[in-house]
Design an enzyme around this catalytic site. Sequence first.
Site, PDB file in Angstrom:
ATOM      1  N   ARG A  42       0.833  -1.208   0.000  1.00  0.00           N
ATOM      2  CA  ARG A  42       0.000   0.000   0.000  1.00  0.00           C
ATOM      3  C   ARG A  42       0.865   1.254   0.000  1.00  0.00           C
ATOM      4  NH1 ARG A  42       2.661   1.995   3.211  1.00  0.00           N
ATOM      5  NH2 ARG A  42       2.845   1.560   5.407  1.00  0.00           N
ATOM      6  N   HIS A  49       2.064   7.348  11.286  1.00  0.00           N
ATOM      7  CA  HIS A  49       2.367   7.084  12.701  1.00  0.00           C
ATOM      8  C   HIS A  49       1.234   7.527  13.627  1.00  0.00           C
ATOM      9  CE1 HIS A  49       6.503   5.604  12.320  1.00  0.00           C
ATOM     10  NE2 HIS A  49       6.601   6.441  11.297  1.00  0.00           N
ATOM     11  N   ASP A  51      -1.887   5.357  13.370  1.00  0.00           N
ATOM     12  CA  ASP A  51      -2.794   4.201  13.487  1.00  0.00           C
ATOM     13  C   ASP A  51      -2.602   3.501  14.825  1.00  0.00           C
ATOM     14  OD1 ASP A  51      -0.264   3.194  12.693  1.00  0.00           O
ATOM     15  OD2 ASP A  51      -1.105   1.669  11.347  1.00  0.00           O
ATOM     16  N   GLY A 146       8.636   1.373   2.843  1.00  0.00           N
ATOM     17  CA  GLY A 146       7.447   2.090   3.291  1.00  0.00           C
ATOM     18  C   GLY A 146       6.202   1.731   2.503  1.00  0.00           C
ATOM     19  N   SER A 148       4.997  -1.405   2.622  1.00  0.00           N
ATOM     20  CA  SER A 148       4.349  -2.465   3.373  1.00  0.00           C
ATOM     21  C   SER A 148       4.547  -3.876   2.825  1.00  0.00           C
ATOM     22  CB  SER A 148       2.852  -2.133   3.429  1.00  0.00           C
ATOM     23  OG  SER A 148       2.336  -2.631   4.575  1.00  0.00           O
ATOM     24  N   SER A 149       5.792  -4.167   2.451  1.00  0.00           N
ATOM     25  CA  SER A 149       6.082  -5.530   1.983  1.00  0.00           C
ATOM     26  C   SER A 149       5.870  -6.541   3.104  1.00  0.00           C
ATOM     27  CB  SER A 149       7.520  -5.618   1.471  1.00  0.00           C
ATOM     28  OG  SER A 149       8.445  -5.442   2.527  1.00  0.00           O
ATOM     29  N   ASP A 194      -1.739  -1.326   7.457  1.00  0.00           N
ATOM     30  CA  ASP A 194      -1.238  -2.052   6.288  1.00  0.00           C
ATOM     31  C   ASP A 194      -2.062  -3.308   6.004  1.00  0.00           C
ATOM     32  OD1 ASP A 194       0.641  -0.134   6.751  1.00  0.00           O
ATOM     33  OD2 ASP A 194       2.163  -1.515   7.498  1.00  0.00           O
TER      34      ASP A 194
END
Length: 460
Positions: A42, A49, A51, A146, A148-149, A194
């Site tokens: 995503r 920072h 969530d 960044g 979201s792997s 994510d």
Amino acid sequence: MSVLSPPVYDIPSEDQGVEDLVGVFEKKFGSKPSFISRAPGRVNLIGEHIDYMGYGVLPMAIEQDVMVAGRTNNLSLLRLSNVDDEYKSYECSSAIDSLAIDRSAPKWHHYVLCGFLGIVEKFSVPLNMRMGMDLVICGRVPPSAGLSSSSALVSASALITYQLIAPSQLSKTDLAQICCDCERYIGTQGGGMDQSISFLAEKGKAKKIDFDPIRATDVQLPDGHLFVISHCLAELNKAATNQFNQRVVECRLACQILAKKSGLQWKEFRRLGDLQSKLGKTLEEMISLVKEHLHENVYSKLEVLETLECKADSLLQTSLSDNTAHLQEFKLYQRATHVFTESWRVEEFKKVTEQVPVDAQKLGKLMDESHASTRDTYECSHPSLDILTQLCRESGALGSRLTGAGWGGCAVSLIPESNKESFMEKVSTEFFSGEKLNGRPLSQVLFVTSPAAGACLYKC
Ligand code: ADP
Ligand code: NG1
């Protein structure tokens, strides 16, 4: 299968990568997989920072994904392979008590185990009935950028486990919640953005994601504009370092001190969002509360302990994590200020998208302000990201900001569609010179993105 569960499709003819993965699986394990799960990465448009402090965020899924090809075995073994030789094959017993996730030295296969454990624990699959699985992973999200792997890997691993061994159905929201919880086994105390967007995304739609419970609302993006992702070429593995958890802990301590100063039982609070709900205040009032009760100078651990009237071993239980237990200094005023102002920007961004026509200039301004706050107040940017976002603005972006955890990785920029060619040309020549790319194709570090679909399964 319920419409609320991830959809199951035939293998798509337009994506050669899926066929290739089937071929690698056959070569490795001697026959076809039963299913392939796919979960997208995503890009977060705004809301960084926050969530994990309980506040809503505004991401969209990207085309790049992680796929896991799998089938059960009756060997009670998890046998994991990766199409990328950099990630070495791994094998272990599938008995839950033998699965160890080493938080001090996270490896790629630990993310797969997180997803597996999340599903197995949800259903309490009895030990003697547990099957093994053969899995081959193919990741197409650039790692530690960044995008979201890690969550795409956890989500795809949980989804294939669910499909292969779960005894009953789960909704996308259930799966998202399971993955938010189980990715924390790796040690990072993330908030759930994510995994939520990975399951709840829909093609063509950005989403506002809110938590407790997880829910997604469509967000209208401005016509005639594009989002471009650019990689600053610096990377940071979140789980192998403690910067991320340090920020989580600083926010938590700020929350607990504000709770105490407000006459509440501070141990009952861990997230600024919960404190705000309890106090019934607006975000503006919370910012005033920070100004009233916190100071800008760094807090020593001793001052935190004295303020909370608490012993060091007790603070370890209530507020710290394994990899932040040794910290002696905390910035509380700055971190809480970022969280409240960034949450305000998310709400403003959402409001702008609800007006017709959507005012892209206003969105860009909020994105720039968000970047400034992550750079100066939250201190999670990187010098290369600051240079890159500035270059993007100078190249015609209406706004540009870091996306994801930061400390390296990618920027997201909002550009008018009519500027696309000149923007790409200027950013590619001025930031991505040949030698910097180190063999990587430009298309992997500078690309236009549009909202992609959420997680699904392919029947083989
Ligand atoms: P991100 O911001 O991309 O989520 P993280 O640092 O949180 O970055 O996670 C990156 C880690 O995820 C990598 O170090 C690796 O362990 C794992 N990972 C990502 N992509 C793959 C992949 N294709 N195959 C195996 N592991 C992967
Ligand atoms: P990435 O960019 O995937 O490391 C992390 C957290 C998110 C969120 C962002 C910052 C995880 C799995 N992801 O994302 O929950 O807090 O940082 O907004 O911990």
